[in-house]
Write a protein that holds these residues in place. Sequence first.
Motif, PDB file in Angstrom:
ATOM      1  N   GLY A  15       0.816  -1.211   0.000  1.00 35.75           N
ATOM      2  CA  GLY A  15       0.000   0.000   0.000  1.00 35.75           C
ATOM      3  C   GLY A  15       0.850   1.261   0.000  1.00 35.75           C
ATOM      4  O   GLY A  15       0.548   2.235  -0.709  1.00 35.75           O
ATOM      5  N   GLN A  16       1.925   1.241   0.761  1.00 39.77           N
ATOM      6  CA  GLN A  16       2.830   2.400   0.811  1.00 39.77           C
ATOM      7  C   GLN A  16       3.539   2.605  -0.528  1.00 39.77           C
ATOM      8  O   GLN A  16       3.697   3.732  -0.985  1.00 39.77           O
ATOM      9  CB  GLN A  16       3.862   2.226   1.931  1.00 39.77           C
ATOM     10  CG  GLN A  16       3.274   2.267   3.318  1.00 39.77           C
ATOM     11  CD  GLN A  16       4.280   1.844   4.380  1.00 39.77           C
ATOM     12  OE1 GLN A  16       5.288   1.199   4.093  1.00 39.77           O
ATOM     13  NE2 GLN A  16       3.988   2.202   5.629  1.00 39.77           N
ATOM     14  N   VAL A  17       3.969   1.515  -1.146  1.00 40.76           N
ATOM     15  CA  VAL A  17       4.621   1.617  -2.462  1.00 40.76           C
ATOM     16  C   VAL A  17       3.638   2.180  -3.480  1.00 40.76           C
ATOM     17  O   VAL A  17       3.975   3.071  -4.267  1.00 40.76           O
ATOM     18  CB  VAL A  17       5.175   0.240  -2.919  1.00 40.76           C
ATOM     19  CG1 VAL A  17       5.592   0.266  -4.381  1.00 40.76           C
ATOM     20  CG2 VAL A  17       6.332  -0.194  -2.032  1.00 40.76           C
ATOM     21  N   ASN A  18       2.412   1.677  -3.472  1.00 41.47           N
ATOM     22  CA  ASN A  18       1.383   2.161  -4.388  1.00 41.47           C
ATOM     23  C   ASN A  18       1.155   3.663  -4.199  1.00 41.47           C
ATOM     24  O   ASN A  18       1.122   4.423  -5.171  1.00 41.47           O
ATOM     25  CB  ASN A  18       0.086   1.384  -4.174  1.00 41.47           C
ATOM     26  CG  ASN A  18      -0.956   1.707  -5.225  1.00 41.47           C
ATOM     27  OD1 ASN A  18      -0.628   1.901  -6.386  1.00 41.47           O
ATOM     28  ND2 ASN A  18      -2.206   1.764  -4.819  1.00 41.47           N
ATOM     29  N   SER A  19       1.016   4.104  -2.952  1.00 43.91           N
ATOM     30  CA  SER A  19       0.802   5.530  -2.667  1.00 43.91           C
ATOM     31  C   SER A  19       1.997   6.366  -3.101  1.00 43.91           C
ATOM     32  O   SER A  19       1.835   7.445  -3.689  1.00 43.91           O
ATOM     33  CB  SER A  19       0.565   5.745  -1.169  1.00 43.91           C
ATOM     34  OG  SER A  19      -0.617   5.115  -0.768  1.00 43.91           O
TER      35      SER A  19
END
Length: 177
Positions: free
Chosen positions: A148-152
């Motif tokens: 999720g952090q990578v996507n954001s």
Amino acid sequence: YENMLQQVQSLANVDRVEPRTSVTARTRQGDLALTGLEAQTQFYQYHLIVGRWLTASESNTLVLSDLAAQKLHLQVGETLTLTEDTRQVTWRIVGIVHDLNVSGGIGEAFTTLENMNTNLQRLPADSMMMLMVRAHNRSEDAVNQLAGQVNSTLSGLGGQAQVTTLQEMTAQVQSVD
């Protein structure tokens, strides 16, 4: 990709980040899965049979899988002509690896990402199709949180991110049976 690499590498649970690009290149004998990666890759664990692995900033060289070398009747020191779209290159084979990944076509080949970008795809040297990310904490919850952090992070940098975890890829492969 340098900015993307730095931003993703700075996330708390990230151990290592590597860029990668994969294309299908044509040879006279059929399609070849070609992967551009860092010469010092830690994600692709190769088993060298003959010759050597790639070196950084090296142009016009590739490493073939043993399956591709066999089907193409080629060995270290010989050249192979590859075509992608309307671009054509002739590269020297510097090594042969044993590779169990039997994709469609005649096998696989590997080159440096820079060589693939500048000489075959005519793109800036720092272009990439995907980022591979390894987490320090590999528990499912920690990996999902990192995804999720990578996507954001990538979306915030203007990238079109599609984040897939190893667990998700494994589940997809197993569901095909």
